[in-house]
Design an enzyme around this catalytic site. Sequence first.
Site, PDB file in Angstrom:
ATOM      1  N   CYS A 237       0.831  -1.205   0.000  1.00 50.17           N
ATOM      2  CA  CYS A 237       0.000   0.000   0.000  1.00 50.17           C
ATOM      3  C   CYS A 237       0.866   1.255   0.000  1.00 50.17           C
ATOM      4  CB  CYS A 237      -0.945  -0.004   1.208  1.00 50.17           C
ATOM      5  SG  CYS A 237      -2.038   1.434   1.280  1.00 50.17           S
TER       6      CYS A 237
ATOM      7  N   CYS B  75      -0.540   4.062   2.208  1.00 50.75           N
ATOM      8  CA  CYS B  75      -0.365   3.822   3.640  1.00 50.75           C
ATOM      9  C   CYS B  75       1.072   4.076   4.094  1.00 50.75           C
ATOM     10  CB  CYS B  75      -0.732   2.379   3.988  1.00 50.75           C
ATOM     11  SG  CYS B  75      -2.340   1.825   3.397  1.00 50.75           S
ATOM     12  N   ASP B  76       2.042   3.610   3.302  1.00 52.28           N
ATOM     13  CA  ASP B  76       3.415   3.522   3.799  1.00 52.28           C
ATOM     14  C   ASP B  76       4.432   4.402   3.071  1.00 52.28           C
ATOM     15  OD1 ASP B  76       2.537   1.596   5.623  1.00 52.28           O
ATOM     16  OD2 ASP B  76       2.860  -0.041   4.205  1.00 52.28           O
TER      17      ASP B  76
END
Length: 319
Positions: free
Chosen positions: A144, A147-148
Amino acid sequence: MISGRTREENTLHHQTVIIGTGPAGLTAAIYLARANLSPLIIEGSQPGGQLTTTTEVENFPGFPEGITGAELMENMRKQAERFGARVQSGYVARVDLAKRPFTLYLEGGGEITADAVILSTGASAKTVGIPGEAENFGRGVSTCATCDGFFFRNKKIIVIGGGDTAMEEAQFLTRFASEVRLVHRREELRASRIMQDRARGNAKIAWSLNAAPLEVMAGDKGVTGLKVRNNATGEEEVLEADGIFLAIGHRPNTGFLGGQVQTDELGYVEVVPGTSRTNVPGVFACGDVMDPIYRQAITSAGSGCKAALDCESFLFERQ
């Protein structure tokens, strides 16, 4: 009666069963429990869903200092249980949605019937299946970018994939990384021409095409690179990287439905636009199992809320 034995002595009945956890399923459970509907949650093989593999969550509202994915899911579970939701370990092998109450058949034996069912089984990220990959999830390997990506400021990143998702994630990651290298096992990309052109026009994106990933290299502090083989020459090399993002697609966890709920060509559950209702009255869907686009904890939680409210209305209308 909210729950109890049916005529068949070994079959438990519940008004509502939520299949799967994660932000969607647990949010649905919180809302239904607060409505005194005492939902049963069947948590499956990965309690808490994919978010439990994320070391740090910094984009979920209400946590200015961030929170680990596992801790966030544990808090949501405790909140649901506080209001009366029940959690049961198990895996639903198949379902019978032809008549109500619906019947859920558990792997290893056992049956549960329900007046309404919420599907929150998520979608599993496809992996390459090479050594070092699984061991380094959360240590530099991610599925992701949204997300990261933030954690890789001014670092080197590799994106594995050749479709539109890979192009999009590579573009996104250039906001943070010093370099993004796109690795694809074929010479030709599967991505649409416009997505390819955008990626090729980004000076921060480097290319390793016709390169087969062989192994994720890592040290004590996490990922250090990716070993690849040049398919044309057979030569192997290690591409240095601090992070490796897998962008080869997701697989919605809908096989157990046996085609009884309408899905799209990729297997994602289709819902009536603006709702969580499926083509089967009394069956609702939320989270990544019906969302091939956003796949975020906060959007999943929002869809779980919608599923709970839709489910509550469905049950109320049939009292």
